[in-house]
Design an enzyme around this catalytic site. Structure first.
Site, short mmCIF file in Angstrom:
data_model
loop_
_atom_site.label_atom_id
_atom_site.label_comp_id
_atom_site.label_asym_id
_atom_site.label_seq_id
_atom_site.Cartn_x
_atom_site.Cartn_y
_atom_site.Cartn_z
N TYR B 136 -71.12 -109.04 -8.13
CA TYR B 136 -71.04 -108.66 -6.71
C TYR B 136 -69.89 -109.41 -6.03
O TYR B 136 -69.14 -108.85 -5.22
CB TYR B 136 -72.36 -108.96 -6.00
N ASN B 159 -75.47 -96.67 -2.00
CA ASN B 159 -74.49 -95.77 -2.62
C ASN B 159 -75.07 -94.36 -2.67
O ASN B 159 -76.06 -94.12 -3.35
CB ASN B 159 -74.17 -96.28 -4.03
N CYS B 167 -72.26 -97.83 -9.41
CA CYS B 167 -72.75 -99.10 -8.86
C CYS B 167 -73.61 -99.84 -9.88
O CYS B 167 -73.87 -101.03 -9.72
CB CYS B 167 -73.51 -98.86 -7.56
N HIS B 168 -74.07 -99.13 -10.93
CA HIS B 168 -74.89 -99.81 -11.94
C HIS B 168 -74.06 -100.81 -12.75
O HIS B 168 -74.62 -101.64 -13.46
CB HIS B 168 -75.55 -98.78 -12.88
N GLU B 194 -74.13 -97.78 -22.16
CA GLU B 194 -72.68 -97.88 -22.08
C GLU B 194 -72.14 -98.97 -23.01
O GLU B 194 -70.99 -98.91 -23.45
CB GLU B 194 -72.23 -98.14 -20.65
#
Lengths: 185, 208
Positions: B136, B159, B167-168, B194
């Protein structure tokens, strides 16, 4: 410190100019179609017949979608839709009168795609409805189907509320008589 | 009673066809201000909504899709219809993303639900590549305000376009996963997916 913490829990603020607008509390139009779509289709079928009902339904909801953002909050959405359907039915009748083919004819084959479980029953019903005088058809549709009070029906079809009440009663009685007799045979 | 008299047997199928045709005609007439559809995904059913400019909202089931649609009606326009056609590309790409074959989304986005610093944050998030993460604090710095770490958290929490604006990929400096609109389990699943891990469920068990 408590300010940011609580504001974080709230939904995002509306952009300027949106808050307090007339249409700000209207539900998504999809919900209107979901709630009233079937009823409007039945009204269209009763008033313009099954052949022209699909077009009347589409014209009604397209016109309603166009006008929807300016509909005052708290309006009777069903009565509003029936009013639009009435106008679209008049348009359809005027257009039909200009065509050589009569609009009141019944379909030889069921019009919609897919299986129709009881086309004979449907066809006989529409024949009975089509046999009613136009004013009775409308008064039956707007009062008995759509649930509009006689005064509101009268405002749409013309004449007094008492005349609208009588036309609706005569229409539904004739319909039951015809329908009952044919059904019993 | 009288209503039932007019309820023909094929009414349901006919209405479905009429409603689909209405969405198409509304779009052609320029009256389809907000189109939406839902798609199934490993993180639950997703609501996708688009204006004429692009995808404007992606919502998880836990956000309550009906409530989200009501918000869109209030904030953008009440002319909201279920209209899958406009969201065909977005739905296909979301499917490809979860199947592992897509690392970037190539659909136009409409960011009109966000403004100011939150919009700057989303701009930074769009630059975070597949499989990477940032804290962040780092995102705050990239957005031009290193002290605004909490504001970055707020921007992520609100979001309107999760997944499409990733945003993840923003995690806590101490290694924690951090909050997520779709729930922390969904965030862990996405990060594991991912990272190329096949043990998304196992990773889901890690940490408090």
């Amino acid at each position: 410190m408590s300010g940011p913490a609580t504001s974080r829990e709230r939904p995002a603020a509306r952009p300027p100019g949106v808050e307090g607008r007339t249409g700000g509390d209207l539900e998504p139009f999809e919900a209107v179609v979901e709630r009233h779509g079937a009823l409007v289709l039945r009204v269209c079928r009763a008033v313009v017949g099954p052949d022209a009902a699909d077009d009347a339904w589409s014209e009604t909801f397209l016109a309603a979608l166009r006008a929807y953002p300016s509909l005052p909050t708290g309006s009777d959405v069903r009565a509003w839709l029936v009013t639009i359907a009435h106008r679209k039915a008049l348009d359809a009748h005027r257009a039909a009168r200009r065509r050589p083919v009569p609009a009141e004819r019944l379909p030889e084959v069921a019009a919609p795609e897919g299986p129709v479980p009881d086309p004979v029953r449907d066809e006989r019903l529409w024949a009975a409805v089509a046999a009613l005088p136009p004013k009775q058809r409308r008064c039956v549709a707007y009062h008995h189907l759509a649930g509009l009070p006689h005064a509101e029906v009268a405002a749409l079809v013309g004449g007094t509320p008492e005349a609208a009440r009588r036309a609706a009663a005569d229409g539904i009685a004739a319909l039951r008589r015809t329908w009952g007799r044919e059904d019993g045979e | 009673m009288d209503e039932d008299l007019f309820a023909t047997a094929d009414e349901g199928a006919e209405l479905t066809a009429l409603r689909a045709a209405l969405a198409g005609r509304a779009d052609a007439a320029g009256l389809l201000d907000v189109a939406y559809r839902t798609v199934d995904s490993p993180v639950g059913p997703l609501l996708l909504a688009a204006t004429g400019r692009g995808v404007v909202r992606v919502a998880f089931a836990r956000e309550d899709h009906d409530a989200v649609l009501a918000q869109l009606a209030a904030r953008l326009s009440p002319r909201v219809l279920r209209a899958p056609d406009r969201l065909e590309a977005a739905a296909r790409q979301v499917g490809e993303y979860f199947e592992g074959g897509r690392r970037d989304f190539a659909v136009p986005l409409d960011l009109s639900l966000v403004s100011g610093f939150r919009r700057d944050v989303l701009g930074v998030l769009r630059g975070l590549g597949y499989g990477t993460t940032a804290s962040y604090a780092r995102v705050a710095g990239l957005a031009g305000n290193p002290r605004a770490v909490r504001a970055v958290g707020t921007a992520c929490a609100r979001n309107p376009l999760p997944l499409l604006v990733p945003c993840h990929r923003v995690v806590r400096s101490d290694g924690g996963t951090g909050e997520y609109l779709g729930g922390t389990d969904a965030k862990r699943l996405l990060l594991a997916m991912e990272a190329g891990s096949t043990s998304a469920g196992e990773r889901g068990m890690v940490g408090p």
